[in-house]
Design a protein around this motif. Structure first.
Motif, PDB file in Angstrom:
ATOM      1  N   VAL A 145       0.652  -4.853   6.933  1.00 45.53           N
ATOM      2  CA  VAL A 145       0.517  -5.106   8.358  1.00 45.53           C
ATOM      3  C   VAL A 145      -0.848  -5.727   8.591  1.00 45.53           C
ATOM      4  N   GLY A 146      -0.880  -6.889   9.225  1.00 43.05           N
ATOM      5  CA  GLY A 146      -2.136  -7.565   9.505  1.00 43.05           C
ATOM      6  C   GLY A 146      -2.311  -8.811   8.670  1.00 43.05           C
ATOM      7  N   PRO A 147      -3.512  -9.399   8.709  1.00 40.97           N
ATOM      8  CA  PRO A 147      -3.771 -10.642   7.979  1.00 40.97           C
ATOM      9  C   PRO A 147      -3.510 -10.489   6.481  1.00 40.97           C
ATOM     10  N   ILE A 148      -3.038 -11.546   5.856  1.00 39.64           N
ATOM     11  CA  ILE A 148      -2.715 -11.505   4.433  1.00 39.64           C
ATOM     12  C   ILE A 148      -3.944 -11.161   3.598  1.00 39.64           C
ATOM     13  N   ASP A 149      -5.100 -11.719   3.963  1.00 31.95           N
ATOM     14  CA  ASP A 149      -6.300 -11.502   3.158  1.00 31.95           C
ATOM     15  C   ASP A 149      -7.073 -10.246   3.551  1.00 31.95           C
ATOM     16  N   ALA A 150      -6.673  -9.587   4.653  1.00 30.26           N
ATOM     17  CA  ALA A 150      -7.349  -8.356   5.074  1.00 30.26           C
ATOM     18  C   ALA A 150      -6.378  -7.479   5.869  1.00 30.26           C
ATOM     19  N   PRO A 151      -5.312  -6.984   5.221  1.00 28.66           N
ATOM     20  CA  PRO A 151      -4.305  -6.186   5.946  1.00 28.66           C
ATOM     21  C   PRO A 151      -4.877  -4.873   6.460  1.00 28.66           C
ATOM     22  N   LEU A 152      -4.367  -4.457   7.606  1.00 29.56           N
ATOM     23  CA  LEU A 152      -4.767  -3.168   8.155  1.00 29.56           C
ATOM     24  C   LEU A 152      -4.164  -2.021   7.354  1.00 29.56           C
ATOM     25  N   TYR A 153      -2.879  -2.176   7.000  1.00 31.39           N
ATOM     26  CA  TYR A 153      -2.151  -1.160   6.236  1.00 31.39           C
ATOM     27  C   TYR A 153      -1.304  -1.896   5.207  1.00 31.39           C
ATOM     28  N   HIS A 154      -1.187  -1.309   4.029  1.00 33.82           N
ATOM     29  CA  HIS A 154      -0.452  -2.027   2.992  1.00 33.82           C
ATOM     30  C   HIS A 154       0.037  -1.071   1.899  1.00 33.82           C
ATOM     31  N   THR A 155       0.937  -1.555   1.091  1.00 35.15           N
ATOM     32  CA  THR A 155       1.444  -0.905  -0.121  1.00 35.15           C
ATOM     33  C   THR A 155       1.856   0.546   0.132  1.00 35.15           C
ATOM     34  N   PRO A 156       2.759   0.796   1.083  1.00 35.31           N
ATOM     35  CA  PRO A 156       3.197   2.170   1.343  1.00 35.31           C
ATOM     36  C   PRO A 156       4.175   2.666   0.283  1.00 35.31           C
ATOM     37  N   VAL A 157       4.520   3.936   0.417  1.00 33.65           N
ATOM     38  CA  VAL A 157       5.506   4.587  -0.446  1.00 33.65           C
ATOM     39  C   VAL A 157       6.766   4.841   0.374  1.00 33.65           C
ATOM     40  N   ALA A 158       7.925   4.562  -0.200  1.00 33.97           N
ATOM     41  CA  ALA A 158       9.201   4.833   0.472  1.00 33.97           C
ATOM     42  C   ALA A 158       9.868   6.050  -0.152  1.00 33.97           C
ATOM     43  N   VAL A 159      10.383   6.924   0.696  1.00 35.50           N
ATOM     44  CA  VAL A 159      11.056   8.153   0.259  1.00 35.50           C
ATOM     45  C   VAL A 159      12.224   8.418   1.202  1.00 35.50           C
ATOM     46  N   HIS A 165      12.082   7.111   5.052  1.00 34.00           N
ATOM     47  CA  HIS A 165      10.673   7.232   5.432  1.00 34.00           C
ATOM     48  C   HIS A 165       9.843   6.220   4.667  1.00 34.00           C
ATOM     49  N   VAL A 166       8.769   5.748   5.317  1.00 35.01           N
ATOM     50  CA  VAL A 166       7.766   4.929   4.647  1.00 35.01           C
ATOM     51  C   VAL A 166       6.402   5.506   5.014  1.00 35.01           C
ATOM     52  N   VAL A 167       5.566   5.739   3.998  1.00 32.56           N
ATOM     53  CA  VAL A 167       4.299   6.449   4.180  1.00 32.56           C
ATOM     54  C   VAL A 167       3.136   5.521   3.839  1.00 32.56           C
ATOM     55  N   PHE A 168       2.261   5.284   4.827  1.00 31.42           N
ATOM     56  CA  PHE A 168       1.042   4.510   4.623  1.00 31.42           C
ATOM     57  C   PHE A 168      -0.134   5.476   4.492  1.00 31.42           C
ATOM     58  N   PHE A 169      -0.952   5.302   3.453  1.00 28.98           N
ATOM     59  CA  PHE A 169      -2.158   6.111   3.309  1.00 28.98           C
ATOM     60  C   PHE A 169      -3.340   5.364   3.906  1.00 28.98           C
ATOM     61  N   VAL A 170      -4.119   6.087   4.726  1.00 30.23           N
ATOM     62  CA  VAL A 170      -5.230   5.477   5.455  1.00 30.23           C
ATOM     63  C   VAL A 170      -6.494   6.300   5.240  1.00 30.23           C
ATOM     64  N   ASP A 171      -7.645   5.665   5.453  1.00 29.80           N
ATOM     65  CA  ASP A 171      -8.923   6.357   5.287  1.00 29.80           C
ATOM     66  C   ASP A 171      -9.263   7.219   6.496  1.00 29.80           C
ATOM     67  N   ASP A 172      -8.885   6.747   7.687  1.00 29.22           N
ATOM     68  CA  ASP A 172      -9.232   7.460   8.921  1.00 29.22           C
ATOM     69  C   ASP A 172      -8.051   7.374   9.879  1.00 29.22           C
ATOM     70  N   ILE A 173      -7.328   8.452  10.019  1.00 29.11           N
ATOM     71  CA  ILE A 173      -6.101   8.446  10.815  1.00 29.11           C
ATOM     72  C   ILE A 173      -6.388   8.277  12.302  1.00 29.11           C
TER      73      ILE A 173
END
Length: 279
Positions: A145-159, A165-173
């Motif tokens: 999600v976001g610019p290709i060279d600086a996405p806000l969220y990326h490479t989630p896990v699907a379960v 479900h799709v889970v995005f890991f972030v540094d600061d929720i």
């Protein structure tokens, strides 16, 4: 149509629960939407019907507040366990859903609340089980999600926990725009049946802070299957152990991914009030 109901919640994820084991209950999407409105209706995240089921204690049917039917709901399963436990001689209950059968038991119970534990079964990790629209490694989805060279969220896990479900890991929720991003991902072409979207911050090896955008319901205070999916996703990535407290806006659930691959969800339920549906 008039029908008695219980208004219940699991960590603030709230439900109207109808016991339909003796009589049928087939609301239209328009009725579900009208009852689900916070302004003018009863107000709920999901409508739950408890139905009779051959060979099991009950079947649980779930409608989102937008009128759509979904496979299962973890917080609702705990509420249904509380209802069934009141008149069942069995300490362990089997509750079937469109997402598969589960077993559950009350660990603590009173006239208005309790603690329930539900065996949610094995997580489904193959791309076709989520399902995805194309073959992909579910541990690291090619999605951002976001610019290709600086996405806000990326490479989630699907379960899949019986629902996608799709889970995005972030540094600061606290910086995540859950509504904007969640609504965007819910309808992404990669998920032909839509998807529940979780944003998770790892606090330590046994603690996760999570927020959720539920498919068909929007932001909710808690999501049981989402908490299960988040723990499974974190453990797959090596970010946590196979058990953790998943802290949501409504409070924590304890999730255990056992060595036999079953996911056990434990947490509270509460009865808010009783009422009657009209219309």
């Amino acid at each position: 149509m008039t029908r008695p109901f219980l208004k219940m919640n699991g960590l603030g994820n709230d439900f109207v629960v109808v016991d339909a084991r003796q009589t049928g209950f087939s609301p239209t999407p328009d009725q579900v939407r009208a009852w689900g409105k916070r302004d003018g209706g009863v107000g709920f995240d999901q409508l739950i019907s408890i139905e009779s089921a051959d060979g099991n204690d009950a079947f649980m049917r779930v409608w989102n507040s937008d009128g759509s039917t979904v496979e299962t709901c973890g917080n609702a399963l705990r509420c249904v366990t509380w209802v069934l436990d009141k008149d069942s001689p069995n300490s362990e209950l089997t509750i079937d859903t469109l997402g598969g059968a589960t077993t559950a038991r009350m660990l603590e119970t009173s006239a208005s609340d309790g603690i329930a534990s539900v065996d949610m079964g094995k997580p489904r990790l193959e791309w076709s089980h989520i399902p995805l629209s194309e073959e992909m490694n579910t541990e690291r989805l090619e999605l951002q999600v976001g610019p290709i060279d600086a996405p806000l969220y990326h490479t989630p896990v699907a379960v899949s926990m019986g629902n996608p479900h799709v889970v995005f890991f972030v540094d600061d929720i606290t910086t995540v725009d859950v509504e904007r991003t969640g609504s965007l991902i819910e309808h992404h072409p990669l998920f032909p049946e839509g998807v529940n979207v979780e944003f998770a911050q790892i606090i330590d090896r046994n603690t996760i802070r999570m927020r959720v955008w539920e498919r068909g319901a929007g932001i909710t205070k808690a999501c049981g299957t989402g908490a299960c999916a988040t723990l499974v996703a974190a453990a797959r990535r090596g970010l946590t152990d196979r058990h953790a407290h998943v802290i949501m806006d409504g409070g924590p659930l304890h999730i255990l991914w056992r060595s036999d691959d079953h996911v056990i969800m434990t947490g509270p339920v509460a009865l808010e009030f009783e009422g009657t549906l009209n219309g």
